[in-house]
Design a protein around this motif. Sequence first.
Motif, PDB file in Angstrom:
ATOM      1  N   SER A  19      64.838-137.184  17.383  1.00  0.00           N
ATOM      2  CA  SER A  19      63.843-138.054  18.021  1.00  0.00           C
ATOM      3  C   SER A  19      64.195-138.362  19.471  1.00  0.00           C
ATOM      4  O   SER A  19      63.302-138.487  20.320  1.00  0.00           O
ATOM      5  CB  SER A  19      63.691-139.350  17.227  1.00  0.00           C
ATOM      6  N   THR A  20      65.484-138.468  19.773  1.00  0.00           N
ATOM      7  CA  THR A  20      65.894-138.754  21.148  1.00  0.00           C
ATOM      8  C   THR A  20      65.548-137.591  22.074  1.00  0.00           C
ATOM      9  O   THR A  20      65.015-137.779  23.170  1.00  0.00           O
ATOM     10  CB  THR A  20      67.403-139.040  21.213  1.00  0.00           C
ATOM     11  N   LEU A  21      65.840-136.380  21.615  1.00  0.00           N
ATOM     12  CA  LEU A  21      65.535-135.184  22.405  1.00  0.00           C
ATOM     13  C   LEU A  21      64.029-135.012  22.576  1.00  0.00           C
ATOM     14  O   LEU A  21      63.550-134.706  23.673  1.00  0.00           O
ATOM     15  CB  LEU A  21      66.138-133.953  21.731  1.00  0.00           C
ATOM     16  N   ILE A  22      63.290-135.214  21.494  1.00  0.00           N
ATOM     17  CA  ILE A  22      61.836-135.078  21.563  1.00  0.00           C
ATOM     18  C   ILE A  22      61.250-136.086  22.546  1.00  0.00           C
ATOM     19  O   ILE A  22      60.386-135.747  23.365  1.00  0.00           O
ATOM     20  CB  ILE A  22      61.214-135.246  20.162  1.00  0.00           C
ATOM     21  N   ALA A  23      61.713-137.319  22.481  1.00  0.00           N
ATOM     22  CA  ALA A  23      61.213-138.357  23.389  1.00  0.00           C
ATOM     23  C   ALA A  23      61.507-138.004  24.842  1.00  0.00           C
ATOM     24  O   ALA A  23      60.674-138.236  25.733  1.00  0.00           O
ATOM     25  CB  ALA A  23      61.828-139.710  23.027  1.00  0.00           C
ATOM     26  N   ALA A  24      62.682-137.431  25.102  1.00  0.00           N
ATOM     27  CA  ALA A  24      63.037-137.043  26.467  1.00  0.00           C
ATOM     28  C   ALA A  24      62.117-135.928  26.968  1.00  0.00           C
ATOM     29  O   ALA A  24      61.686-135.933  28.128  1.00  0.00           O
ATOM     30  CB  ALA A  24      64.493-136.594  26.519  1.00  0.00           C
ATOM     31  N   THR A  25      61.795-134.972  26.087  1.00  0.00           N
ATOM     32  CA  THR A  25      60.905-133.888  26.473  1.00  0.00           C
ATOM     33  C   THR A  25      59.499-134.419  26.762  1.00  0.00           C
ATOM     34  O   THR A  25      58.868-134.027  27.753  1.00  0.00           O
ATOM     35  CB  THR A  25      60.824-132.832  25.354  1.00  0.00           C
ATOM     36  N   ILE A  26      59.018-135.305  25.916  1.00  0.00           N
ATOM     37  CA  ILE A  26      57.691-135.893  26.129  1.00  0.00           C
ATOM     38  C   ILE A  26      57.648-136.632  27.462  1.00  0.00           C
ATOM     39  O   ILE A  26      56.689-136.504  28.233  1.00  0.00           O
ATOM     40  CB  ILE A  26      57.334-136.847  24.971  1.00  0.00           C
ATOM     41  N   SER A  27      58.695-137.386  27.756  1.00  0.00           N
ATOM     42  CA  SER A  27      58.762-138.118  29.022  1.00  0.00           C
ATOM     43  C   SER A  27      58.740-137.165  30.208  1.00  0.00           C
ATOM     44  O   SER A  27      58.040-137.406  31.203  1.00  0.00           O
ATOM     45  CB  SER A  27      60.028-138.985  29.051  1.00  0.00           C
ATOM     46  N   MET A  28      59.477-136.067  30.109  1.00  0.00           N
ATOM     47  CA  MET A  28      59.534-135.084  31.185  1.00  0.00           C
ATOM     48  C   MET A  28      58.165-134.449  31.409  1.00  0.00           C
ATOM     49  O   MET A  28      57.715-134.289  32.558  1.00  0.00           O
ATOM     50  CB  MET A  28      60.574-134.013  30.854  1.00  0.00           C
ATOM     51  N   ILE A  29      57.482-134.092  30.330  1.00  0.00           N
ATOM     52  CA  ILE A  29      56.168-133.473  30.449  1.00  0.00           C
ATOM     53  C   ILE A  29      55.157-134.455  31.028  1.00  0.00           C
ATOM     54  O   ILE A  29      54.355-134.104  31.906  1.00  0.00           O
ATOM     55  CB  ILE A  29      55.700-132.943  29.082  1.00  0.00           C
ATOM     56  N   ASN A  30      55.183-135.687  30.556  1.00  0.00           N
ATOM     57  CA  ASN A  30      54.261-136.690  31.090  1.00  0.00           C
ATOM     58  C   ASN A  30      54.485-136.924  32.580  1.00  0.00           C
ATOM     59  O   ASN A  30      53.526-137.063  33.349  1.00  0.00           O
ATOM     60  CB  ASN A  30      54.410-138.005  30.329  1.00  0.00           C
ATOM     61  N   GLN A  31      55.745-136.931  32.988  1.00  0.00           N
ATOM     62  CA  GLN A  31      56.040-137.109  34.407  1.00  0.00           C
ATOM     63  C   GLN A  31      55.457-135.950  35.213  1.00  0.00           C
ATOM     64  O   GLN A  31      54.883-136.149  36.291  1.00  0.00           O
ATOM     65  CB  GLN A  31      57.543-137.218  34.632  1.00  0.00           C
ATOM     66  N   PHE A  32      55.603-134.733  34.689  1.00  0.00           N
ATOM     67  CA  PHE A  32      55.045-133.562  35.364  1.00  0.00           C
ATOM     68  C   PHE A  32      53.519-133.654  35.449  1.00  0.00           C
ATOM     69  O   PHE A  32      52.924-133.401  36.503  1.00  0.00           O
ATOM     70  CB  PHE A  32      55.459-132.298  34.609  1.00  0.00           C
ATOM     71  N   LEU A  33      52.878-134.022  34.350  1.00  0.00           N
ATOM     72  CA  LEU A  33      51.416-134.097  34.336  1.00  0.00           C
ATOM     73  C   LEU A  33      50.891-135.198  35.251  1.00  0.00           C
ATOM     74  O   LEU A  33      49.815-135.057  35.854  1.00  0.00           O
ATOM     75  CB  LEU A  33      50.914-134.335  32.907  1.00  0.00           C
ATOM     76  N   ASN A  34      51.630-136.283  35.360  1.00  0.00           N
ATOM     77  CA  ASN A  34      51.176-137.425  36.156  1.00  0.00           C
ATOM     78  C   ASN A  34      51.554-137.327  37.623  1.00  0.00           C
ATOM     79  O   ASN A  34      51.082-138.124  38.439  1.00  0.00           O
ATOM     80  CB  ASN A  34      51.734-138.727  35.569  1.00  0.00           C
ATOM     81  N   ASP A  35      52.393-136.366  37.965  1.00  0.00           N
ATOM     82  CA  ASP A  35      52.829-136.201  39.354  1.00  0.00           C
ATOM     83  C   ASP A  35      51.649-135.718  40.201  1.00  0.00           C
ATOM     84  O   ASP A  35      51.103-134.643  39.954  1.00  0.00           O
ATOM     85  CB  ASP A  35      53.977-135.185  39.420  1.00  0.00           C
ATOM     86  N   PRO A  36      51.244-136.490  41.215  1.00  0.00           N
ATOM     87  CA  PRO A  36      50.089-136.073  42.023  1.00  0.00           C
ATOM     88  C   PRO A  36      50.403-134.931  42.982  1.00  0.00           C
ATOM     89  O   PRO A  36      49.508-134.313  43.537  1.00  0.00           O
ATOM     90  CB  PRO A  36      49.723-137.338  42.788  1.00  0.00           C
ATOM     91  N   VAL A  37      51.684-134.644  43.205  1.00  0.00           N
ATOM     92  CA  VAL A  37      52.065-133.603  44.143  1.00  0.00           C
ATOM     93  C   VAL A  37      51.738-132.250  43.545  1.00  0.00           C
ATOM     94  O   VAL A  37      52.117-131.932  42.427  1.00  0.00           O
ATOM     95  CB  VAL A  37      53.571-133.675  44.487  1.00  0.00           C
ATOM     96  N   SER A  38      51.014-131.413  44.288  1.00  0.00           N
ATOM     97  CA  SER A  38      50.607-130.117  43.765  1.00  0.00           C
ATOM     98  C   SER A  38      50.970-128.973  44.707  1.00  0.00           C
ATOM     99  O   SER A  38      50.533-127.860  44.544  1.00  0.00           O
ATOM    100  CB  SER A  38      49.088-130.093  43.521  1.00  0.00           C
ATOM    101  N   LYS A  39      51.742-129.274  45.735  1.00  0.00           N
ATOM    102  CA  LYS A  39      52.170-128.229  46.665  1.00  0.00           C
ATOM    103  C   LYS A  39      53.669-128.037  46.541  1.00  0.00           C
ATOM    104  O   LYS A  39      54.388-128.859  45.982  1.00  0.00           O
ATOM    105  CB  LYS A  39      51.796-128.594  48.112  1.00  0.00           C
ATOM    106  N   ASP A  40      54.146-126.924  47.090  1.00  0.00           N
ATOM    107  CA  ASP A  40      55.575-126.628  47.012  1.00  0.00           C
ATOM    108  C   ASP A  40      56.385-127.760  47.604  1.00  0.00           C
ATOM    109  O   ASP A  40      56.025-128.347  48.609  1.00  0.00           O
ATOM    110  CB  ASP A  40      55.910-125.336  47.782  1.00  0.00           C
ATOM    111  N   GLN A  41      57.503-128.055  46.914  1.00  0.00           N
ATOM    112  CA  GLN A  41      58.402-129.094  47.423  1.00  0.00           C
ATOM    113  C   GLN A  41      59.160-128.590  48.641  1.00  0.00           C
ATOM    114  O   GLN A  41      59.508-127.448  48.722  1.00  0.00           O
ATOM    115  CB  GLN A  41      59.378-129.510  46.323  1.00  0.00           C
TER     116      GLN A  41
END
Length: 218
Positions: free
Chosen positions: A196-218
Motif C-alpha cells: 500500500s505504501t508503494l502504491i500510494a507513492a505511485t498514485i501521488s507521483m502520477i497525480n503530480q504529473f497530471l496536475n503539473d501545468p508545465v507542458s514544455k521541455d524543462q
Amino acid sequence: QEFAKSHQVIAVEMQAHGHTTDIDRPLSFKQDADDIATLLKQLNINKADIFGFSNGASTTLQFAIRHPEMTNKIIVASTFYKKAGAPGWFWPMMSKPTFEGMPQPYKDAFLEINPDTNALHRMYERDIARMLDFPDISDDEIKSIKSPALIILGDRDVATPEHAVQMHRFISNSRLAIIPGGHGDYIGELTTPQNSTLIAATISMINQFLNDPVSKDQ
C-alpha cells in the motif's frame, strides 16, 4: 478509484476482453488506439490524458503517435517499443505459452463478466498472437510524440531499464521513474504483493504529473 477522486476516469475495455465481444479482425495495438479515439469522439471528448499499463501502454504509445491532436498527457507503465527492449528471458518465455500458465485471477475476472470459457480461451490465444507478432515502433515514430509523457518501469520488469532510458531520451517532453520491483508491483497489479505504501507513492507521483501545468521541455 484514487484517480476518480480528482479526474474523470474512463476505463476502456478492448476487443475480446470481457463485456466487449470479439469480432473478425486482427488484434493490434494500432487498432486498439484507433478504437479509443473513436470512443472519445463518441463521448464528445476532444482531448484526454491516457494511462496504459503493459499492453495498455503499448496502445497508449500508438494513440499518442496516431492521434496527437487528441492526446493531452500520457502515462506509459511497464512497456517496450521494440522487441529488443525486453530482457533476455522474456521472448523465450513467450514462445512457449500455455493456457494453464495464465494467472487464475485473470481467468476468474473474465468469467465473472462473461461465463463463456470458449471466449476466454479465444481471448488468451488472441493476446498471445498479438504479442508474438509485436511490431517494433520506429525511433522516428517515438520521437514524434510531443505530448508530456511519464514513463514508469520496475527495475525487474518486462522491459530493461536501459530501454526505458532510451525511450525517455527519444520522447522530448518526458519524465522517467524506475521503481524497485517487478511487473506492476508499483500499482498493485492483481497478481503482485499489495504494497500500500508503494502504491500510494505511485498514485501521488502520477497525480503530480497530471496536475503539473508545465507542458514544455524543462
